[in-house]
Design an enzyme around this catalytic site. Structure first.
Site, PDB file in Angstrom:
ATOM      1  N   SER A 144    -105.389 159.974  91.704  1.00 37.26           N
ATOM      2  CA  SER A 144    -103.965 160.319  91.775  1.00 37.26           C
ATOM      3  C   SER A 144    -103.715 161.523  90.890  1.00 37.26           C
ATOM      4  CB  SER A 144    -103.119 159.134  91.288  1.00 37.26           C
ATOM      5  OG  SER A 144    -101.761 159.504  91.109  1.00 37.26           O
ATOM      6  N   TYR A 157    -100.113 152.140  85.606  1.00 36.09           N
ATOM      7  CA  TYR A 157    -100.637 152.891  86.752  1.00 36.09           C
ATOM      8  C   TYR A 157    -101.435 154.102  86.278  1.00 36.09           C
ATOM      9  CZ  TYR A 157    -100.656 155.502  91.169  1.00 36.09           C
ATOM     10  OH  TYR A 157    -101.043 156.200  92.287  1.00 36.09           O
TER      11      TYR A 157
END
Length: 287
Positions: A144, A157
């Site tokens: 990501s 996250y």
């Protein structure tokens, strides 16, 4: 579909395949001749994706954070198709949007369980399978932009996605001498169901298109655009690409957030896009 070399007849597992990037990856791989094993905790969703594939597929409901489920999807793949060549380890969750002092240990553990433990278990199972069959394959992890940059929200996250790069690099060092390539794709703003549960939260799904107007390409990406990078990395055309993190984020990762010329954080990008050398860019700066 014309595309990358070396995918015809290969067996590819895609986790998190019920929607978004995983579903797009499964469809592209299938269209290029791969036999796809689609894995997701959403049983109805993953069966629906497999039903729509243009080629052979197998739906396996499962939780990637559970060792027994990872073993099971690999075993089902071998029972159905005889081997397992390619892995797109994509399953992930966002987790809580709570401020840092209000996060619980359970919040943290849950996100790392799926995003980081799941990546580790998937990579380990891939190498175990390669060891028992005549040759290896290729692995792509979904990282990501949060693997590369920081913000004060979504700490579990971010921690998990930074950890994915640790798994990537260790696995690449181990796999290289065996001929097993391991790479990662780092998506930026891509509207998918991943953020749907937090649509109303700042930084959640509802404002993603608006935030996308500030990236250099002035738009968000699509699951298919990320899947095209994944499929390239799994293909023989990427035969000398190894241990890499490929950003697919419209240029987001290159922005200098402390320079006004980057337009970072400014919803009105007219001052940047209206510079004398901007050419014939549309006034709204969005396509």
């Amino acid at each position: 579909m014309e595309g990358w070399e070396g995918l015809e007849g290969k067996v590819a597992v895609v986790t998190g395949a019920a929607s978004g990037i995983g579903a797009a990856s499964a469809r592209r791989l299938s269209a290029l001749g791969a036999r796809v094993v689609a894995v997701d905790v959403d049983a109805d969703g993953v069966h629906g994706v497999v039903a729509g594939l243009p080629g052979p597929g197998l739906a396996v409901p499962g939780d990637v954070s559970r060792e027994e489920d990872v073993r099971r999807y690999a075993q089902r793949a071998v029972e159905e198709f005889g081997r397992l060549d390619l892995h797109h380890l994509n399953a992930g969750i966002v987790g809580s949007f709570a401020p840092l002092p209000e996060l619980t240990a359970d919040d943290f553990d849950h996100v790392l369980g799926v995003n980081l433990r799941g990546a580790f278990l998937g990579v380990r199972e891939a190498f175990r399978r390669y060891r028992t069959q005549d040759g290896g394959g290729a692995i792509v992890l979904t990282a990501s932009i949060a693997s590369l940059r920081g913000s004060h929200d979504l700490l579990p996250y971010q921690a998990s996605k930074h950890g994915v790069l640790g798994v990537l690099r260790g696995a690449a060092m181990y796999g290289g001498p065996l001929g097993v390539r391991v790479n990662a794709v780092a998506p930026g703003l891509v509207p998918t169901g991943l953020f749907s549960d937090a649509a109303a939260a700042a930084g959640g799904g509802d404002d993603m298109l608006r935030r996308g107007t500030t990236v250099p390409l002035r738009r968000t990406g699509t699951p298919d655009e990320i899947a095209s990078v994944v499929v390239f990395l799994l293909s023989d055309d990427a035969a000398y690409v190894h241990g890499e993190v490929i950003s697919a984020d419209g240029g987001s990762a290159i922005v200098n957030t402390v320079r006004p010329s980057g337009g970072a954080g400014a919803w009105d990008t007219t001052a940047v896009d209206g510079r004398p050398d901007a050419g014939d860019r549309p006034a709204e700066g969005v396509r």
